[in-house]
Design an enzyme around this catalytic site. Structure first.
Site, PDB file in Angstrom:
ATOM      1  N   ASP A  10     -17.473  -1.725  -8.941  1.00  0.00           N
ATOM      2  CA  ASP A  10     -16.228  -1.863  -9.706  1.00  0.00           C
ATOM      3  C   ASP A  10     -15.101  -1.118  -9.002  1.00  0.00           C
ATOM      4  O   ASP A  10     -14.559  -0.126  -9.511  1.00  0.00           O
ATOM      5  CB  ASP A  10     -16.424  -1.337 -11.135  1.00  0.00           C
ATOM      6  N   LYS A  32     -23.568  -5.527  -8.178  1.00  0.00           N
ATOM      7  CA  LYS A  32     -22.821  -6.392  -9.085  1.00  0.00           C
ATOM      8  C   LYS A  32     -21.366  -6.478  -8.643  1.00  0.00           C
ATOM      9  O   LYS A  32     -20.701  -5.456  -8.454  1.00  0.00           O
ATOM     10  CB  LYS A  32     -22.889  -5.859 -10.515  1.00  0.00           C
ATOM     11  N   ASP A  59     -20.751 -11.306 -11.572  1.00  0.00           N
ATOM     12  CA  ASP A  59     -20.523 -11.157 -13.015  1.00  0.00           C
ATOM     13  C   ASP A  59     -19.126 -11.663 -13.384  1.00  0.00           C
ATOM     14  O   ASP A  59     -18.215 -10.874 -13.596  1.00  0.00           O
ATOM     15  CB  ASP A  59     -20.704  -9.678 -13.384  1.00  0.00           C
ATOM     16  N   LEU A  60     -18.980 -12.980 -13.448  1.00  0.00           N
ATOM     17  CA  LEU A  60     -17.665 -13.562 -13.767  1.00  0.00           C
ATOM     18  C   LEU A  60     -17.632 -14.167 -15.170  1.00  0.00           C
ATOM     19  O   LEU A  60     -16.613 -14.690 -15.598  1.00  0.00           O
ATOM     20  CB  LEU A  60     -17.278 -14.605 -12.704  1.00  0.00           C
ATOM     21  N   LYS A  61     -18.736 -14.100 -15.879  1.00  0.00           N
ATOM     22  CA  LYS A  61     -18.806 -14.515 -17.302  1.00  0.00           C
ATOM     23  C   LYS A  61     -18.091 -15.848 -17.538  1.00  0.00           C
ATOM     24  O   LYS A  61     -17.138 -15.941 -18.310  1.00  0.00           O
ATOM     25  CB  LYS A  61     -18.238 -13.428 -18.212  1.00  0.00           C
ATOM     26  N   HIS A  63     -16.990 -19.344 -18.981  1.00  0.00           N
ATOM     27  CA  HIS A  63     -16.905 -19.891 -20.342  1.00  0.00           C
ATOM     28  C   HIS A  63     -15.878 -21.014 -20.300  1.00  0.00           C
ATOM     29  O   HIS A  63     -14.674 -20.763 -20.238  1.00  0.00           O
ATOM     30  CB  HIS A  63     -16.463 -18.784 -21.318  1.00  0.00           C
ATOM     31  N   ASP A  64     -16.355 -22.256 -20.310  1.00  0.00           N
ATOM     32  CA  ASP A  64     -15.443 -23.398 -20.200  1.00  0.00           C
ATOM     33  C   ASP A  64     -16.207 -24.630 -20.676  1.00  0.00           C
ATOM     34  O   ASP A  64     -17.320 -24.506 -21.203  1.00  0.00           O
ATOM     35  CB  ASP A  64     -14.986 -23.542 -18.728  1.00  0.00           C
ATOM     36  N   ILE A  65     -15.639 -25.809 -20.490  1.00  0.00           N
ATOM     37  CA  ILE A  65     -16.385 -27.007 -20.879  1.00  0.00           C
ATOM     38  C   ILE A  65     -17.607 -27.144 -19.958  1.00  0.00           C
ATOM     39  O   ILE A  65     -17.615 -26.629 -18.830  1.00  0.00           O
ATOM     40  CB  ILE A  65     -15.505 -28.279 -20.831  1.00  0.00           C
ATOM     41  N   PRO A  66     -18.675 -27.794 -20.448  1.00  0.00           N
ATOM     42  CA  PRO A  66     -19.929 -27.840 -19.677  1.00  0.00           C
ATOM     43  C   PRO A  66     -19.753 -28.307 -18.236  1.00  0.00           C
ATOM     44  O   PRO A  66     -20.315 -27.715 -17.303  1.00  0.00           O
ATOM     45  CB  PRO A  66     -20.796 -28.817 -20.492  1.00  0.00           C
ATOM     46  N   ASN A  67     -18.958 -29.346 -18.027  1.00  0.00           N
ATOM     47  CA  ASN A  67     -18.779 -29.894 -16.684  1.00  0.00           C
ATOM     48  C   ASN A  67     -18.179 -28.858 -15.727  1.00  0.00           C
ATOM     49  O   ASN A  67     -18.605 -28.715 -14.577  1.00  0.00           O
ATOM     50  CB  ASN A  67     -17.873 -31.135 -16.781  1.00  0.00           C
ATOM     51  N   THR A  68     -17.196 -28.113 -16.228  1.00  0.00           N
ATOM     52  CA  THR A  68     -16.533 -27.110 -15.386  1.00  0.00           C
ATOM     53  C   THR A  68     -17.469 -25.947 -15.087  1.00  0.00           C
ATOM     54  O   THR A  68     -17.538 -25.463 -13.944  1.00  0.00           O
ATOM     55  CB  THR A  68     -15.243 -26.610 -16.089  1.00  0.00           C
ATOM     56  N   THR A 123     -19.742  -5.813 -26.131  1.00  0.00           N
ATOM     57  CA  THR A 123     -19.910  -4.560 -26.895  1.00  0.00           C
ATOM     58  C   THR A 123     -18.575  -4.009 -27.391  1.00  0.00           C
ATOM     59  O   THR A 123     -18.555  -3.082 -28.187  1.00  0.00           O
ATOM     60  CB  THR A 123     -20.636  -3.491 -26.050  1.00  0.00           C
ATOM     61  N   GLY A 213     -22.658   1.762 -13.140  1.00  0.00           N
ATOM     62  CA  GLY A 213     -21.365   1.743 -12.461  1.00  0.00           C
ATOM     63  C   GLY A 213     -20.885   3.125 -12.096  1.00  0.00           C
ATOM     64  O   GLY A 213     -21.283   3.706 -11.088  1.00  0.00           O
ATOM     65  N   ARG A 214     -20.040   3.682 -12.970  1.00  0.00           N
ATOM     66  CA  ARG A 214     -19.378   4.958 -12.642  1.00  0.00           C
ATOM     67  C   ARG A 214     -20.302   6.100 -12.252  1.00  0.00           C
ATOM     68  O   ARG A 214     -19.952   6.861 -11.339  1.00  0.00           O
ATOM     69  CB  ARG A 214     -18.456   5.368 -13.805  1.00  0.00           C
TER      70      ARG A 214
HETATM   71  O1  C5P Z   1     -19.441   2.455 -15.230  1.00  0.00           O
HETATM   72  P1  C5P Z   1     -20.509   1.902 -16.113  1.00  0.00           P
HETATM   73  O2  C5P Z   1     -21.914   2.343 -15.728  1.00  0.00           O
HETATM   74  O3  C5P Z   1     -20.230   2.113 -17.572  1.00  0.00           O
HETATM   75  O4  C5P Z   1     -20.424   0.350 -15.788  1.00  0.00           O
HETATM   76  C1  C5P Z   1     -21.117  -0.586 -16.483  1.00  0.00           C
HETATM   77  C2  C5P Z   1     -20.901  -1.945 -15.864  1.00  0.00           C
HETATM   78  O5  C5P Z   1     -21.498  -2.874 -16.752  1.00  0.00           O
HETATM   79  C3  C5P Z   1     -19.447  -2.381 -15.708  1.00  0.00           C
HETATM   80  O6  C5P Z   1     -19.375  -3.241 -14.568  1.00  0.00           O
HETATM   81  C4  C5P Z   1     -19.158  -3.144 -16.975  1.00  0.00           C
HETATM   82  O7  C5P Z   1     -18.259  -4.212 -16.787  1.00  0.00           O
HETATM   83  C5  C5P Z   1     -20.528  -3.709 -17.330  1.00  0.00           C
HETATM   84  N1  C5P Z   1     -20.736  -3.860 -18.766  1.00  0.00           N
HETATM   85  C6  C5P Z   1     -20.650  -2.822 -19.685  1.00  0.00           C
HETATM   86  N2  C5P Z   1     -20.885  -3.016 -20.995  1.00  0.00           N
HETATM   87  C7  C5P Z   1     -21.196  -4.207 -21.426  1.00  0.00           C
HETATM   88  C8  C5P Z   1     -21.293  -5.273 -20.548  1.00  0.00           C
HETATM   89  C9  C5P Z   1     -21.056  -5.059 -19.207  1.00  0.00           C
HETATM   90  O8  C5P Z   1     -20.375  -1.694 -19.316  1.00  0.00           O
HETATM   91  N3  C5P Z   1     -21.433  -4.359 -22.701  1.00  0.00           N
END
Ligand code: C5P
Length: 234
Positions: A10, A32, A59-61, A63-68, A123, A213-214
């Site tokens: 990130d 990721k 991780d681009l999540k 969400h669009d119409i099925p074809n796209t 979340t 991540g962090r």
């Molecule tokens: O820095 P951290 O460990 O909190 O990063 C968590 C990673 O997981 C980030 O890339 C964040 O976008 C992703 N994520 C999250 N919580 C979610 C879903 C995804 O922190 N509920």
């Protein structure tokens, strides 16, 4: 045991991502790439991170119409990523189209199909914000409903919060892979993660992959931090 740690890259630039990836590659199982890095650095950074030999989770999540969505995940499969995300709230047909599309891309390329992971309820939602968008269910019930729909659509994995792992394991077939963020050792600051588990707790609860991540990329020594997470599992 295979290393289940997915280090989230990130960071805003390809240079930062590559420096980090090369430094920690031996201590993690995958990287990721999310929307911040991908939007800034594009497909080139995906190729360069893949060139470290590590698996990539895009991780681009979608969400669009099925074809796209089917075409988008086929493009992702051609990038040789090993995991990618779609929103389960896109519906049964969209999820089926995505899964069929990666299977077809895999047949054409001779590679394994990437694992299409369904995202259920973000979340950042609670009962009141779900209600705002017309969903009267509680967060827990909506997560269960969307997870079951994802399995019906043929998805082989889901992203879930640490506190959802045990409940989902009770209702999902054992083959479904669970990927969970919100992983902390307890020693570092929780940042904005409200519900966290340690890596060992998350695996014992039934997670297959841990997104971190962090605690790794923002550590003074990211390699040492990644190694400490990995060591805590052995
Ligand atoms: O820095 P951290 O460990 O909190 O990063 C968590 C990673 O997981 C980030 O890339 C964040 O976008 C992703 N994520 C999250 N919580 C979610 C879903 C995804 O922190 N509920």
């Amino acid at each position: 045991m295979q290393n289940p740690i997915i280090a989230a890259l990130d960071v805003p630039t390809a240079e930062q991502a590559l420096t980090l990836a090369r430094e920690i590659a031996p201590a993690v199982g995958a990287f990721k790439i999310g929307s911040e890095l991908f939007t800034a650095a594009g497909t080139d950074v995906v190729h360069r991170v893949r060139d470290t030999g590590a698996a990539v989770f895009l991780d681009l999540k979608f969400h669009d119409i099925p074809n796209t969505v089917a075409k988008a995940v086929a493009s992702a499969a051609r990038l040789d990523v090993q995991m990618l995300t779609i929103h389960t709230s896109g519906g049964l047909e969209m999820m089926q189209a995505a899964e069929e599309s990666v299977q077809q891309a895999a047949r054409q390329s001779g590679r394994n199909a990437p694992l299409v992971l369904g995202v259920t309820v973000l979340t950042s939602h609670d009962a009141s914000t779900l209600n705002e968008i017309g969903c009267g269910a509680s967060v827990g019930k909506q997560v269960e409903r969307l997870a079951a729909l994802a399995v019906k659509a043929g998805l082989r994995g889901l992203v879930c919060s640490p506190l959802e792992i045990v409940g989902l394991r009770q209702i999902l077939p054992a083959r479904v892979q669970l990927v969970t963020p919100g992983i902390r050792t307890g020693a570092e600051k929780p940042d904005d993660q409200k519900r966290t588990l340690t890596p060992r707790e998350a695996l014992d609860a039934g997670a297959n992959w841990l997104v971190i991540g962090r605690p790794i990329y923002a550590a003074d020594n990211p390699r040492a931090a990644a190694e400490a997470f990995w060591k805590s599992l052995n």
